[in-house]
Write an enzyme that holds these catalytic residues in place. Structure first.
Site, PDB file in Angstrom:
ATOM      1  N   GLY A  48       0.867  -1.197   0.077  1.00  0.00           N
ATOM      2  CA  GLY A  48       0.043   0.088  -0.019  1.00  0.00           C
ATOM      3  C   GLY A  48       0.731   1.192   0.057  1.00  0.00           C
ATOM      4  O   GLY A  48       1.783   1.543  -0.926  1.00  0.00           O
ATOM      5  N   CYS A  49       0.466   2.287   0.588  1.00  0.00           N
ATOM      6  CA  CYS A  49       1.026   3.510   0.955  1.00  0.00           C
ATOM      7  C   CYS A  49       2.708   3.360   1.434  1.00  0.00           C
ATOM      8  O   CYS A  49       3.453   4.225   1.019  1.00  0.00           O
ATOM      9  CB  CYS A  49       0.427   4.232   1.865  1.00  0.00           C
ATOM     10  SG  CYS A  49      -1.127   4.845   1.524  1.00  0.00           S
ATOM     11  N   ALA A  50       3.021   2.331   2.206  1.00  0.00           N
ATOM     12  CA  ALA A  50       4.426   2.190   2.526  1.00  0.00           C
ATOM     13  C   ALA A  50       5.339   1.659   1.328  1.00  0.00           C
ATOM     14  O   ALA A  50       6.386   1.575   1.468  1.00  0.00           O
ATOM     15  CB  ALA A  50       4.284   1.090   3.697  1.00  0.00           C
ATOM     16  N   ALA A  51       4.667   1.340   0.261  1.00  0.00           N
ATOM     17  CA  ALA A  51       5.628   0.865  -0.816  1.00  0.00           C
ATOM     18  C   ALA A  51       6.430   1.792  -1.491  1.00  0.00           C
ATOM     19  O   ALA A  51       7.667   1.280  -1.862  1.00  0.00           O
ATOM     20  CB  ALA A  51       4.683   0.227  -1.811  1.00  0.00           C
ATOM     21  N   PHE A  83       4.297   4.775   5.296  1.00  0.00           N
ATOM     22  CA  PHE A  83       3.809   3.869   6.271  1.00  0.00           C
ATOM     23  C   PHE A  83       2.504   3.228   5.531  1.00  0.00           C
ATOM     24  O   PHE A  83       1.895   3.854   4.679  1.00  0.00           O
ATOM     25  CB  PHE A  83       3.005   4.780   7.312  1.00  0.00           C
ATOM     26  CG  PHE A  83       4.069   5.770   7.956  1.00  0.00           C
ATOM     27  CD1 PHE A  83       5.137   5.330   8.762  1.00  0.00           C
ATOM     28  CD2 PHE A  83       4.057   7.197   8.120  1.00  0.00           C
ATOM     29  CE1 PHE A  83       6.190   5.772   9.322  1.00  0.00           C
ATOM     30  CE2 PHE A  83       4.860   8.045   8.651  1.00  0.00           C
ATOM     31  CZ  PHE A  83       6.007   7.415   9.418  1.00  0.00           C
TER      32      PHE A  83
END
Length: 377
Positions: free
Chosen positions: A142-145, A338
């Protein structure tokens, strides 16, 4: 890690789709679409509190609000990715003064559509990359990628110091809109997420940007269901637990520990590129790390002007730092993303200004030397 060759994260390239929705339009749509929802006023207040003034959508809002089925949506994802990614890739390569033939690994990150083979195969086949270019698709962080992609590129360049890595992030969050989802978390996400494409090169040698010196990852135990997708007949359904906004109290010490391990001090650092999942993430990090709000100005600008653009946030915020003139050589900084897990991907490093273009004076000296060398042979 001190004394090892350092990879450099160069200037990112960013593109956002041409269709724009404002906060006022979002609020009006929420009022109209969910006029009977018992928690509508709460949702409206939460959307206002995001501070997101504009977002970009890959389709006009009229098409975004329809749900033609998961298959059709995924076809839109693939077609739009192939239409929009190449220009961003070319710009990122130019920013880093590299060519497709110079790239040894492509890391492709996206959590808003699915392709197999990954878009990396299409990029290699159509854009002049070498057939032996390695591929690393990341789909489920997700956004942590965004942070994970930077860290894996760093790891690769440490293992192969002369290598170059291209990172591509393609996030069409609007294609995950689910009109039948009426939970507060889902309705909030409808006013928070935006679409964007970004790319950046990590050079094993040379380049101007952030010299990556240390990275780390942390999983907050027993939080797997706090941010997740439910995969149903209609596609990806975003699930957000009400405890997520308080996550930074658990993750701020992780960021602090990595900086301490590197022998630096958080208050003395010069720049922070932080995933802007929402305003409370930035507010809480300011509080728990004892930093002034100004330190997160680039992340906050991304959130305000483009919304949460998932894995592309860190690249958009970093591009804003470049647009602002960068920072002084050796300035100390952090990048943190994150996402689901709850996962944190963090990197620290210092700014380097390395002009890889030939020095004209040196070129002239080489030309003057060449005849005598030839004659002596």
């Amino acid at each position: 890690m001190r004394g090892e060759p350092m990879a450099t994260l160069c200037r990112p390239a960013i593109a956002v789709p041409e269709h724009v929705i404002t906060m006022q339009q979002t609020l009006d749509l929420a009022r109209e679409t969910h006029h009977g929802h018992p928690q509508r006023d709460l949702v409206l207040r939460l959307i206002r509190n995001t501070g997101v003034q504009t977002r970009h959508l890959v389709q006009p809002i009229e098409e975004t609000l329809k749900h033609p089925g998961f298959e059709v949506r995924n076809q839109v994802y693939e077609a739009e990715a192939k239409a929009r990614v190449p220009d961003v890739v070319r710009q990122a390569l130019a920013n880093a003064e590299t060519e497709p033939a110079d790239i040894d690994l492509i890391v492709y990150v996206s959590c808003t559509g699915f392709m197999m083979p990954s878009l990396t195969a299409w990029i290699i086949n159509t854009m002049g990359f070498r057939p032996e270019t390695r591929q690393l698709p990341i789909a489920q962080l997700g956004c942590a990628a965004g942070g994970a992609a930077i860290n894996r590129a760093h790891d690769f360049c440490r293992a192969y110091p002369d290598s170059n890595v291209l990172i591509v992030s393609c996030e069409f969050c609007s294609l995950c809109y689910q009109p039948a989802d009426i939970g507060v978390g889902s309705l909030l996400s409808n006013g928070l997420f935006g679409d964007a494409i970004s790319a950046a090169v990590v050079r094993g040698q040379g380049g101007t940007g952030m010299s990556l010196e240390r990275n780390g990852s942390h999983l907050v135990p027993d939080t797997e269901d706090w941010i997740s997708y439910a995969v149903r007949d209609t596609g990806f359904h975003f699930l957000l637990d009400k405890r997520v906004p308080g996550t930074m109290e658990m993750l701020a010490p992780v960021l602090q520990d990595l900086v301490d391990l590197h022998g630096w001090s958080v208050p003395d650092m010069d720049f922070f590129i932080i995933h802007a999942g929402g305003p409370r993430i930035l507010d809480d990090l300011c509080h728990f790390l004892n930093l002034p709000m100004e330190m997160f100005r680039y992340s906050r600008a991304t959130l305000t002007e483009r919304g949460n653009i998932a894995s592309s946030v860190v690249f958009d915020a970093l591009a804003r730092l470049f647009d602002d003139g960068g920072v002084a050589t050796s300035a100390q900084g952090m990048i943190a993303g994150f996402g689901p897990g709850i996962t944190a991907e963090v990197a620290v490093g210092s700014w380097t200004n390395h002009d890889s273009r030939p020095d004209p004076a040196q070129e002239l000296a080489d030309l003057e030397l060449t005849p005598s060398v030839a004659l002596s042979g």
